[in-house]
Scaffold this motif. Structure first.
Motif, PDB file in Angstrom:
ATOM      1  N   SER A 173      23.133  15.885   9.591  1.00 55.75           N
ATOM      2  CA  SER A 173      22.050  15.982   8.463  1.00 55.75           C
ATOM      3  C   SER A 173      20.786  15.140   8.893  1.00 55.75           C
ATOM      4  CB  SER A 173      22.598  15.655   7.237  1.00 55.75           C
ATOM      5  OG  SER A 173      23.021  14.246   7.194  1.00 55.75           O
ATOM      6  N   SER A 175      20.168  19.337   8.766  1.00 57.76           N
ATOM      7  CA  SER A 175      20.791  20.553   9.672  1.00 57.76           C
ATOM      8  C   SER A 175      20.677  21.788   8.861  1.00 57.76           C
ATOM      9  CB  SER A 175      22.220  20.236  10.383  1.00 57.76           C
ATOM     10  OG  SER A 175      23.084  20.396   9.448  1.00 57.76           O
ATOM     11  N   GLU A 176      20.727  22.862   9.724  1.00 56.57           N
ATOM     12  CA  GLU A 176      20.931  24.260   8.844  1.00 56.57           C
ATOM     13  C   GLU A 176      22.065  24.091   8.076  1.00 56.57           C
ATOM     14  OE1 GLU A 176      19.973  28.859   9.785  1.00 56.57           O
ATOM     15  OE2 GLU A 176      20.766  27.452  11.308  1.00 56.57           O
ATOM     16  N   HIS A 177      23.012  23.632   8.521  1.00 64.88           N
ATOM     17  CA  HIS A 177      24.364  23.616   8.062  1.00 64.88           C
ATOM     18  C   HIS A 177      24.386  22.726   6.731  1.00 64.88           C
ATOM     19  CE1 HIS A 177      29.140  22.366   8.189  1.00 64.88           C
ATOM     20  NE2 HIS A 177      28.804  23.253   7.271  1.00 64.88           N
ATOM     21  N   ASP A 179      21.670  22.191   4.950  1.00 61.05           N
ATOM     22  CA  ASP A 179      20.838  22.952   3.864  1.00 61.05           C
ATOM     23  C   ASP A 179      21.657  24.167   3.309  1.00 61.05           C
ATOM     24  OD1 ASP A 179      18.748  21.162   4.666  1.00 61.05           O
ATOM     25  OD2 ASP A 179      17.660  22.518   5.853  1.00 61.05           O
ATOM     26  N   VAL A 180      22.266  24.989   4.202  1.00 54.31           N
ATOM     27  CA  VAL A 180      22.863  25.883   3.459  1.00 54.31           C
ATOM     28  C   VAL A 180      24.119  25.558   2.525  1.00 54.31           C
ATOM     29  CG1 VAL A 180      24.799  27.901   4.214  1.00 54.31           C
ATOM     30  CG2 VAL A 180      22.579  27.663   5.601  1.00 54.31           C
ATOM     31  N   ARG A 332      16.842  38.203  12.055  1.00 53.87           N
ATOM     32  CA  ARG A 332      18.555  37.689  11.754  1.00 53.87           C
ATOM     33  C   ARG A 332      19.282  38.202  12.633  1.00 53.87           C
ATOM     34  NH1 ARG A 332      17.707  33.518  10.572  1.00 53.87           N
ATOM     35  NH2 ARG A 332      20.131  33.280  10.120  1.00 53.87           N
ATOM     36  N   TRP A 335      19.155  36.244  15.647  1.00 47.93           N
ATOM     37  CA  TRP A 335      19.574  35.018  15.902  1.00 47.93           C
ATOM     38  C   TRP A 335      21.199  35.164  15.739  1.00 47.93           C
ATOM     39  CZ3 TRP A 335      23.589  33.027  12.772  1.00 47.93           C
ATOM     40  CH2 TRP A 335      23.852  31.564  12.699  1.00 47.93           C
ATOM     41  N   TYR A 339      23.697  33.194  18.355  1.00 45.75           N
ATOM     42  CA  TYR A 339      24.683  32.404  17.883  1.00 45.75           C
ATOM     43  C   TYR A 339      26.095  32.807  18.405  1.00 45.75           C
ATOM     44  CZ  TYR A 339      27.436  30.559  13.765  1.00 45.75           C
ATOM     45  OH  TYR A 339      28.466  29.870  13.058  1.00 45.75           O
ATOM     46  N   GLU A 384      17.918  34.580   3.299  1.00 44.49           N
ATOM     47  CA  GLU A 384      18.613  33.569   3.912  1.00 44.49           C
ATOM     48  C   GLU A 384      19.822  33.764   3.125  1.00 44.49           C
ATOM     49  OE1 GLU A 384      18.033  32.161   6.820  1.00 44.49           O
ATOM     50  OE2 GLU A 384      16.104  32.820   6.946  1.00 44.49           O
ATOM     51  N   GLU A 387      20.355  32.091  -0.531  1.00 48.07           N
ATOM     52  CA  GLU A 387      18.894  31.998  -1.100  1.00 48.07           C
ATOM     53  C   GLU A 387      18.803  32.674  -2.338  1.00 48.07           C
ATOM     54  OE1 GLU A 387      14.334  32.746   0.435  1.00 48.07           O
ATOM     55  OE2 GLU A 387      16.032  33.328   1.689  1.00 48.07           O
TER      56      GLU A 387
END
Length: 507
Positions: A173, A175-177, A179-180, A332, A335, A339, A384, A387
């Motif tokens: 942190s 990080s995207e993780h 935030d998700v 997406r 991405w 990934y 997202e 979201e």
């Protein structure tokens, strides 16, 4: 009952789908075909000779190329069908068609819980959320205290639900993780199906309870309370304090009453799992027809599972209301390509054992059916994972294809009911938003009737058409949204299906 053993889905197709199991040597006089293998129901056979390298078409969409010469009557599956990528024109907005909206005064209604902010719930739970795995045991003990006998005094409360998770400390942190995870927890905390929420943390985790509340604008929400184990006095003291907190919430939750509200307040998460060769013929297009009805009523249909539109994304980009919406969907997918690079993942072509057994050879074929759940109306927006969804109509929320993770994101985004199609028979339920399960074929429905809510196999059996089944589904949605228990609720499912998406490293 339709007696034709083969189904031609589109005049341009060079494969046919077996309505039921076909025997070696069986002759189909109407088509002049002799079956050259034993073919399970839901699988494909060649309608004509398909030369090696030639595209194989189903529903007039390319699902791969012939890996070798395929003769008319041959079984077409993973052994002779190769996944080959090809150029797909996104043709942004080309297929956008106006939606004939039902006037507000004429819209159908359901019995829902109107919350203070105007959003509407289909259930009335008290929720307990763990900020970190270290508080998971505590929240489960708090929830387990509230037995049916103890809740008998609160007949308008559907239950006390614990939402435990396995992260909250070992992630990086910022990080995207990170935030998700916070976005997902906050989506549940503010969900209209929860009348009150208790957030419980340990105290030393990266995902601090106070910072979670402040960063997600939950401060000042009278429904939200919190406890920190290290400040409260440890495990037993926190369980006792949590029980007292929930006991204080229950009278307020019980005061809620259902009232008549328009179907425009419905946000339906669309999911499929254990798909088979019938899914794209019955359950998925029928659910799509139901979602077309919902959209005309002003409601919201949430399509997800990004890996499961791979190969047919052009069907959605062509219905995007703006090029920007279509491009966001392609972004997406790009991405996901990065990934999953180098991994034997579904996005790269491999589908599950059950999908294979059910007649789906690869991800393109599976995606073809998966995308049908969204119906035919314009794609209004792309979101997202988890979201908040603020647009009505058909929308897309990015997620993995793994069912619990996808549904968790949909509920966090605001879905107040889930519709889940299955061909092999997925056993799934969710809280606080209930799940309706739709069977793709009658034999599976009969075998698993205690788990299945709706038999879309009636389409295959010739009892109803897609439009009629879509109306049946929509009517069932209204009943479930008004409080009629789903099969998964009757079985007690939903206590372990809260699974936020883990994106990052664990250290």
């Amino acid at each position: 009952m339709n007696s034709n053993p083969l189904i031609r889905l589109h005049p341009n197709d060079n494969v046919l789908v077996a309505r039921e199991a076909l025997a070696l040597g069986m002759v189909v006089p109407d088509l002049g075909l002799r079956v050259r293998a034993q073919v399970p129901g839901g699988h494909k056979i060649a309608a004509c000779r398909i030369a090696a390298g030639t595209p194989v078409r189903k529903y007039d969409a390319v699902i791969g190329v012939a890996a070798r010469d395929i003769e008319a009557g041959d079984h077409v599956h993973a052994h002779n069908l190769a996944l080959a990528d090809f150029e797909r024109d996104p043709a942004f907005c080309r297929d956008v068609r106006p939606v004939a909206m039902v006037p507000e005064a004429q819209r159908v209604t359901f019995q829902g819980y109107v919350r203070a902010d105007g959003r509407v719930g289909t259930r009335n739970f008290v929720g307990i959320i763990a900020s970190v795995n270290c508080s998971a045991t505590v929240i489960h003990h708090i929830a387990q205290h509230f037995t049916p006998e103890r809740l008998a005094a609160y007949p308008n409360v559907d239950g006390v639900a614990a939402f435990a998770q396995t992260s909250g400390c070992g992630m990086s942190s910022p990080s995207e993780h990170f935030d998700v995870l916070r976005r997902t927890l906050a989506g549940y905390a503010r969900h209209p199906n929860l009348a009150g929420v208790l957030i419980v943390g340990l105290g030393c985790e990266r995902n601090q309870v106070s910072a979670l509340i402040d960063s997600q604008n939950l401060a000042g929400d009278p429904r939200v309370r919190s406890l920190v184990m290290q400040d409260t006095g440890g495990t037993r003291a926190t369980i006792d304090a949590g029980i007292r907190a929930v006991e204080e919430m229950l009278p307020h939750a019980n005061a809620a009453r259902r009232s008549s509200v328009p179907a425009s307040h419905l946000k339906i998460g669309l999911e499929c799992g254990g798909s088979d060769g019938y899914s794209a013929i019955t359950a998925n297009p029928a659910l799509g027809a139901a979602m077309d009805i919902l959209v005309r009523q002003g409601g919201t249909a949430i399509l997800s599972e990004t890996p499961e539109i791979h190969g047919v994304e052009y069907l959605l980009t062509r219905r995007a209301v703006t090029p920007e919406v279509g491009q966001k969907l392609l972004d997406r997918l790009a991405w996901w390509e990065t990934y999953t690079a180098g991994h034997n993942a579904q996005f790269n072509g491999v589908v599950g054992h059950g999908n294979q057994q059910g007649g789906l050879a690869n991800i393109f074929e599976k995606s073809l059916g998966s995308a049908m759940k969204g119906g035919t109306t314009p794609l209004q927006a792309v979101y997202e994972y988890a979201e908040p969804i603020d647009r009505a109509g058909l929308v897309f929320m990015d997620s993995p294809g793994y069912d619990p993770v996808a549904v968790t994101g949909q509920i966090a985004s605001g879905a107040n009911l889930i519709c889940f199609t299955t061909g092999r028979g997925s056993m799934f339920g969710s809280k606080p938003a209930p799940t309706l399960k739709l069977a793709s074929n009658s034999s599976m429905y009969a075998r698993l009737e205690q788990d299945m809510d709706i038999n879309c196999g009636a389409v295959l059996d010739g009892e109803v058409d897609i439009a009629q089944m879509g109306q049946r589904i929509f009517d069932h949605i209204l009943r479930a949204a008004s409080g009629a228990p789903t099969k998964s609720e009757a079985l007690g499912l939903g206590n372990h299906e809260f699974v936020p998406w883990h994106l990052g490293i664990v250290s």
